[in-house]
Design an enzyme around this catalytic site. Structure first.
Site, PDB file in Angstrom:
ATOM      1  N   ASP A  37       0.562   3.734   6.035  1.00 40.69           N
ATOM      2  CA  ASP A  37       0.834   3.377   4.640  1.00 40.69           C
ATOM      3  C   ASP A  37       0.547   4.536   3.693  1.00 40.69           C
ATOM      4  O   ASP A  37       1.448   5.102   3.078  1.00 40.69           O
ATOM      5  CB  ASP A  37      -0.031   2.182   4.234  1.00 40.69           C
ATOM      6  CG  ASP A  37       0.537   0.872   4.735  1.00 40.69           C
ATOM      7  OD1 ASP A  37       1.733   0.826   5.057  1.00 40.69           O
ATOM      8  OD2 ASP A  37      -0.208  -0.114   4.803  1.00 40.69           O
ATOM      9  N   GLU A  45       1.221  -1.269   8.256  1.00 42.99           N
ATOM     10  CA  GLU A  45       0.424  -0.136   8.726  1.00 42.99           C
ATOM     11  C   GLU A  45       0.327   0.019  10.246  1.00 42.99           C
ATOM     12  O   GLU A  45       0.728   1.032  10.816  1.00 42.99           O
ATOM     13  CB  GLU A  45      -0.989  -0.268   8.128  1.00 42.99           C
ATOM     14  CG  GLU A  45      -2.022   0.687   8.677  1.00 42.99           C
ATOM     15  CD  GLU A  45      -1.775   2.132   8.276  1.00 42.99           C
ATOM     16  OE1 GLU A  45      -1.535   2.380   7.087  1.00 42.99           O
ATOM     17  OE2 GLU A  45      -1.823   3.017   9.147  1.00 42.99           O
ATOM     18  N   GLY A  88      -7.651  20.372  19.093  1.00 41.79           N
ATOM     19  CA  GLY A  88      -7.264  21.781  19.084  1.00 41.79           C
ATOM     20  C   GLY A  88      -7.794  22.516  20.307  1.00 41.79           C
ATOM     21  O   GLY A  88      -8.158  21.909  21.310  1.00 41.79           O
ATOM     22  N   GLY A  89      -7.861  23.825  20.198  1.00 39.54           N
ATOM     23  CA  GLY A  89      -8.258  24.642  21.334  1.00 39.54           C
ATOM     24  C   GLY A  89      -9.764  24.826  21.458  1.00 39.54           C
ATOM     25  O   GLY A  89     -10.234  25.500  22.372  1.00 39.54           O
ATOM     26  N   GLN A 115       0.780  -1.244   0.000  1.00 40.12           N
ATOM     27  CA  GLN A 115       0.000   0.000   0.000  1.00 40.12           C
ATOM     28  C   GLN A 115       0.812   1.295   0.000  1.00 40.12           C
ATOM     29  O   GLN A 115       0.485   2.228  -0.749  1.00 40.12           O
ATOM     30  CB  GLN A 115      -0.944   0.011   1.219  1.00 40.12           C
ATOM     31  CG  GLN A 115      -1.855   1.214   1.215  1.00 40.12           C
ATOM     32  CD  GLN A 115      -2.792   1.316   2.407  1.00 40.12           C
ATOM     33  OE1 GLN A 115      -3.369   2.353   2.642  1.00 40.12           O
ATOM     34  NE2 GLN A 115      -2.974   0.257   3.155  1.00 40.12           N
TER      35      GLN A 115
HETATM   36  N1  COA Z   1      11.541 -10.173  -9.277  1.00 40.41           N
HETATM   37  C1  COA Z   1      12.209 -10.950  -8.416  1.00 40.41           C
HETATM   38  N2  COA Z   1      12.149 -10.801  -7.080  1.00 40.41           N
HETATM   39  C2  COA Z   1      11.361  -9.822  -6.614  1.00 40.41           C
HETATM   40  C3  COA Z   1      10.633  -8.966  -7.456  1.00 40.41           C
HETATM   41  C4  COA Z   1      10.758  -9.164  -8.859  1.00 40.41           C
HETATM   42  N3  COA Z   1      10.113  -8.403  -9.736  1.00 40.41           N
HETATM   43  N4  COA Z   1       9.946  -8.100  -6.694  1.00 40.41           N
HETATM   44  C5  COA Z   1      10.233  -8.399  -5.422  1.00 40.41           C
HETATM   45  N5  COA Z   1      11.090  -9.440  -5.352  1.00 40.41           N
HETATM   46  C6  COA Z   1      11.660 -10.054  -4.172  1.00 40.41           C
HETATM   47  C7  COA Z   1      12.548  -9.125  -3.391  1.00 40.41           C
HETATM   48  O1  COA Z   1      13.797  -9.011  -4.013  1.00 40.41           O
HETATM   49  C8  COA Z   1      12.610  -9.828  -2.053  1.00 40.41           C
HETATM   50  O2  COA Z   1      13.531 -10.869  -2.119  1.00 40.41           O
HETATM   51  P1  COA Z   1      14.725 -11.103  -1.033  1.00 40.41           P
HETATM   52  O3  COA Z   1      14.112 -10.959   0.310  1.00 40.41           O
HETATM   53  O4  COA Z   1      15.161 -12.484  -1.351  1.00 40.41           O
HETATM   54  O5  COA Z   1      15.756 -10.102  -1.261  1.00 40.41           O
HETATM   55  C9  COA Z   1      11.239 -10.488  -1.952  1.00 40.41           C
HETATM   56  O6  COA Z   1      10.640 -10.358  -3.246  1.00 40.41           O
HETATM   57  C10 COA Z   1      10.284  -9.943  -0.937  1.00 40.41           C
HETATM   58  O7  COA Z   1      10.344  -8.547  -0.775  1.00 40.41           O
HETATM   59  P2  COA Z   1       9.921  -7.925   0.630  1.00 40.41           P
HETATM   60  O8  COA Z   1       9.905  -6.461   0.507  1.00 40.41           O
HETATM   61  O9  COA Z   1      10.785  -8.492   1.698  1.00 40.41           O
HETATM   62  O10 COA Z   1       8.416  -8.418   0.791  1.00 40.41           O
HETATM   63  P3  COA Z   1       7.689  -9.072   2.045  1.00 40.41           P
HETATM   64  O11 COA Z   1       6.358  -9.487   1.537  1.00 40.41           O
HETATM   65  O12 COA Z   1       8.485 -10.114   2.710  1.00 40.41           O
HETATM   66  O13 COA Z   1       7.528  -7.849   3.062  1.00 40.41           O
HETATM   67  C11 COA Z   1       6.826  -5.642   3.696  1.00 40.41           C
HETATM   68  C12 COA Z   1       6.532  -6.885   2.869  1.00 40.41           C
HETATM   69  C13 COA Z   1       5.785  -4.614   3.362  1.00 40.41           C
HETATM   70  C14 COA Z   1       6.733  -5.979   5.196  1.00 40.41           C
HETATM   71  C15 COA Z   1       8.232  -5.130   3.389  1.00 40.41           C
HETATM   72  O14 COA Z   1       8.352  -4.968   2.000  1.00 40.41           O
HETATM   73  C16 COA Z   1       8.580  -3.817   4.084  1.00 40.41           C
HETATM   74  O15 COA Z   1       8.859  -3.754   5.276  1.00 40.41           O
HETATM   75  N6  COA Z   1       8.563  -2.718   3.311  1.00 40.41           N
HETATM   76  C17 COA Z   1       8.947  -1.407   3.812  1.00 40.41           C
HETATM   77  C18 COA Z   1       7.873  -0.810   4.645  1.00 40.41           C
HETATM   78  C19 COA Z   1       6.551  -0.729   3.942  1.00 40.41           C
HETATM   79  O16 COA Z   1       6.420  -0.178   2.886  1.00 40.41           O
HETATM   80  N7  COA Z   1       5.537  -1.241   4.616  1.00 40.41           N
HETATM   81  C20 COA Z   1       4.179  -0.994   4.248  1.00 40.41           C
HETATM   82  C21 COA Z   1       3.643  -1.932   3.317  1.00 40.41           C
HETATM   83  S1  COA Z   1       2.032  -1.387   2.888  1.00 40.41           S
END
Ligand code: COA
Length: 479
Positions: free
Chosen positions: A219, A190, A298-299, A68
């Site tokens: 988010d 979030e 607020g106030g 998001q």
């Molecule tokens: N091709 C190949 N690999 C891909 C890819 C693509 N097009 N797009 C994503 N990936 C891979 C990434 O390289 C990563 O691999 P790695 O861990 O082996 O390096 C993997 O997909 C997962 O990415 P990740 O961001 O760790 O996703 P997740 O589902 O495990 O975590 C979140 C999700 C949101 C918790 C995390 O991305 C995060 O903390 N983001 C920052 C904060 C944030 O935006 N949070 C709010 C989300 S609404």
């Protein structure tokens, strides 16, 4: 008739000539100051409002966002006219395509409402050919936006050093859960951000647990912050010619939105927070900003009051603000004209310890009216009130449709759906709100028309596995 036409044409040509002369004369004289020369900004367009393109026309975004926070940011940029190219993993794409699905076989509303007006290309960023395509995209685009877990972009080989070397003009914008510090490596969603940013501890009722809010301030709020960082970096790039890194941490974004609570934290040192109803109830304050229920931040004291029909309708409530300048009108309206002069009620400080009783009394009046009748009546006297609108009422509200805040779009797989359009209105840049793309819908178009791959190269890419899931042929994936 023919002579008339000729004379007209002659005088037109003469007018053009003299206009040119004027321009020449003007430009021949050097303006005394930079400001007089328009600070380097071009002459004001003479095109009709809304006909001079969109605010971010020409800006190319390599959108590596998911879930998001990041997609909120890039969707806003797309609404402003940027060309947003969303990179998705072949096969499944953004995980939200399949989350909270309501229509079988169609992208979820979670996805469709966050990815409108974008193009989708599937690329396996870890495949050698995929890396090569990405390099071309990095050279082509102005901004890379990502919200992967900390370190994920580096693990793909897309380090800042590499990107900056490949395209020194590129801005790299990231959402992370936390900024540098003890939690920088944590994954964040979030509600974690709402808790870590001070929102949850200050939301809810004093005698209940901390609460998260329905509004996605962690988010979507952080996505909004990131968008501001990106357009600022684009503006600075006009002068510096180089890109930079932009970071919006979710904790920081939430705290920014909760800054009034940090204000109250500091006020606590100097005495009780008199506008909090707990003060009027004689309950002492602790060491930290407490939860304030529906007290106004607020106030001007406010509270949520029942309206007619509250017994059966969970949203039959109004927010009511006892703004000081209209106190007299409030007293007359609720049948308490004596409060206008009674020293216990006549001044804001006198009212503070009696807020509970005051709002209970006002509620006796609001309960005789619907929330819309309260709105209509109070607005005549400039009394600030707000009906508690349900999502159903918002979805059906004609004025929100008219302004483009709620937009209906048509999707080939799910049919019509509502989305929230651009909440920021620019008078010369109408929002460009289109449906979200299907997974990989624009893969070929981008490879061919944007990145210039030949038909032969395209055929090679298709069989390489860089744009298709490992176990499926290219055709099945494209849908
Ligand atoms: N091709 C190949 N690999 C891909 C890819 C693509 N097009 N797009 C994503 N990936 C891979 C990434 O390289 C990563 O691999 P790695 O861990 O082996 O390096 C993997 O997909 C997962 O990415 P990740 O961001 O760790 O996703 P997740 O589902 O495990 O975590 C979140 C999700 C949101 C918790 C995390 O991305 C995060 O903390 N983001 C920052 C904060 C944030 O935006 N949070 C709010 C989300 S609404």
């Amino acid at each position: 008739m023919a002579t008339k036409k000729k004379t007209k044409a002659k005088s037109k040509a003469a007018a053009k000539k003299s206009a040119k002369k004027v321009v020449k004369l003007k430009s021949a004289k050097k303006p005394a100051t930079k400001a007089a020369a328009g600070n380097g900004v071009p002459r004001p367009s003479t095109k009709a409002w809304g006909q001079a393109g969109r605010a971010l026309d020409g800006v190319k975004i390599l959108d590596f966002t998911h879930v998001q926070s990041g997609p909120t940011c890039t969707q806003l940029l797309a609404f402003m006219g940027a060309d947003v190219i969303k990179i998705e993993r072949p096969g499944g794409g953004d995980i939200t395509r399949g989350q909270l699905r309501d229509v079988k076989g169609a992208d979820s509303l979670y996805f469709t409402m966050l990815n409108g007006s974008k193009r989708s290309i599937t690329i396996d960023s870890k495949h050698p050919k995929g890396k090569e395509i990405l390099e071309r995209l990095i050279k082509y685009c102005d901004v890379l936006v990502e919200n992967f877990a900390p370190g994920a972009l580096d693990r793909m080989g897309l380090t800042w050093d590499y990107i900056h070397k490949t395209n020194p003009r590129m801005i790299v914008a990231s959402v992370k859960g936390f900024g540098p510090g003890p939690y920088e490596d944590c994954k964040v969603y979030e509600n974690v951000a709402q808790c870590a940013g001070g929102s949850a501890s200050t939301t809810g009722f004093r005698d209940g647990p901390p609460l998260v809010t329905g509004a996605q301030i962690g988010d979507s709020g952080t996505g909004l912050h990131l968008a501001l960082g990106i357009v600022s970096a684009l503006y600075q790039r006009i002068r510096t010619g180089r890109g930079q890194r932009v970071l919006a941490a979710m904790q920081d974004g939430v705290l920014n939105l909760a800054r009034v609570k940090l204000r109250d934290q500091q006020r606590l040192k100097h005495g009780p927070l008199t506008e909090y109803s707990q003060h009027g109830e004689g309950i002492p304050f602790g060491k930290a900003t407490p939860r304030a229920g529906n007290d106004s931040g607020g106030g001007q004291p406010g509270w949520i009051l029942k309206c007619k029909g509250w017994e059966n309708d969970p949203d039959a409530y109004t927010y009511f603000i006892t703004q000081a300048p209209v106190w007299g009108a409030i007293c007359d309206l609720i049948g308490k004209p004596e409060w206008k002069t009674d020293p216990d009620y006549a001044t804001p400080p006198a009212r503070l310890p009696r807020l509970r009783h005051i709002f209970d009394t006002i509620e006796q009046w609001t309960m005789t009216k619907t929330k819309f009748e309260v709105m209509e009546t109070c607005n005549k006297y400039d009394i600030p009130v707000g009906p508690i609108l349900s999502m159903k009422e918002i979805a059906e509200e004609p004025s929100l449709r008219a302004t483009g805040t709620v937009v209906e779009v048509d999707h080939p797989k799910r049919g019509k759906y509502l989305t929230v359009g651009n909440p920021i209105k620019l008078s010369d840049s109408p929002a460009d709100v289109r449906r979200s793309p299907l997974l990989g819908e624009h893969t070929e178009e981008i490879l061919r028309d944007v990145l210039g791959y030949s038909a032969k190269e395209l055929a090679d890419i298709k069989t390489s596995g860089a744009i298709t899931p490992p176990d499926k042929p290219a055709k099945a994936e494209a849908a």
